[in-house]
Design an enzyme around this catalytic site. Structure first.
Site, PDB file in Angstrom:
ATOM      1  N   TRP A  69      40.254   4.702  -7.180  1.00 10.26           N
ATOM      2  CA  TRP A  69      40.061   6.114  -6.862  1.00 10.26           C
ATOM      3  C   TRP A  69      40.202   6.374  -5.355  1.00 10.26           C
ATOM      4  CZ3 TRP A  69      40.011   9.075 -11.098  1.00 10.26           C
ATOM      5  CH2 TRP A  69      39.628   8.473 -12.295  1.00 10.26           C
ATOM      6  N   PHE A  86      49.998  27.745 -21.154  1.00 11.18           N
ATOM      7  CA  PHE A  86      49.244  28.993 -21.049  1.00 11.18           C
ATOM      8  C   PHE A  86      47.914  28.929 -21.778  1.00 11.18           C
ATOM      9  CE2 PHE A  86      51.138  29.749 -25.148  1.00 11.18           C
ATOM     10  CZ  PHE A  86      50.217  30.553 -25.812  1.00 11.18           C
ATOM     11  N   THR A  87      47.770  28.029 -22.756  1.00  9.30           N
ATOM     12  CA  THR A  87      46.523  27.959 -23.520  1.00  9.30           C
ATOM     13  C   THR A  87      45.337  27.523 -22.657  1.00  9.30           C
ATOM     14  OG1 THR A  87      47.004  25.709 -24.259  1.00  9.30           O
ATOM     15  CG2 THR A  87      47.721  27.503 -25.686  1.00  9.30           C
TER      16      THR A  87
END
Length: 135
Positions: A69, A86-87
């Site tokens: 990380w 778009f959902t």
């Protein structure tokens, strides 16, 4: 109201790809897969912010130290796969999805293309950027 939304995932050991029908429109081996949802209130400012955030996001092991990380997609020389989604702008109204926060398709395609263009500039010529198909 909510704004631009991007869900991302790391692709380190398996391929990520987008297929429309039987045609592969984009694929990467190692890198970041981004699902991009553009809201009706988004402007160039949000596009600029999100492209900066994604290119600087430290989600990979550092290529030199191996520290987890600690490196972004550019430091690792990985690829980016972008998919319009778009959902991600969905709001549940009872049991029914409501997409009123999503930008209209015509305007959203312009913003999506702008997002890809800015991301390509920030990533530089050494970073492979693949796309799904808008629509």
């Amino acid at each position: 109201s909510s704004g631009i939304n991007a869900e991302y995932g790391r692709s380190e050991s398996t391929e990520s790809s987008v297929t429309v029908g039987e045609r592969c429109t984009g694929s990467i081996e190692q890198g970041m897969c981004v699902l991009l949802g553009i809201s009706r209130i988004d402007t160039d400012k949000e596009i600029e912010w999100m492209t900066t955030k994604l290119t600087n996001l430290r989600i990979f092991d550092h290529p030199e130290s191996g520290k987890p990380w600690d490196a972004n997609v550019l430091q690792c020389k990985y690829s980016i796969l972008i998919v319009s989604q778009f959902t991600l702008q969905c709001v549940l109204k009872g049991n029914k999805p409501d997409f009123h926060n999503a930008m209209r398709s015509e305007d959203s395609e312009t913003m999506y293309n702008k997002f890809v263009e800015i991301l390509r500039k920030k990533a530089g010529p050494d970073t492979l950027i693949q796309e799904g198909e808008f629509g």
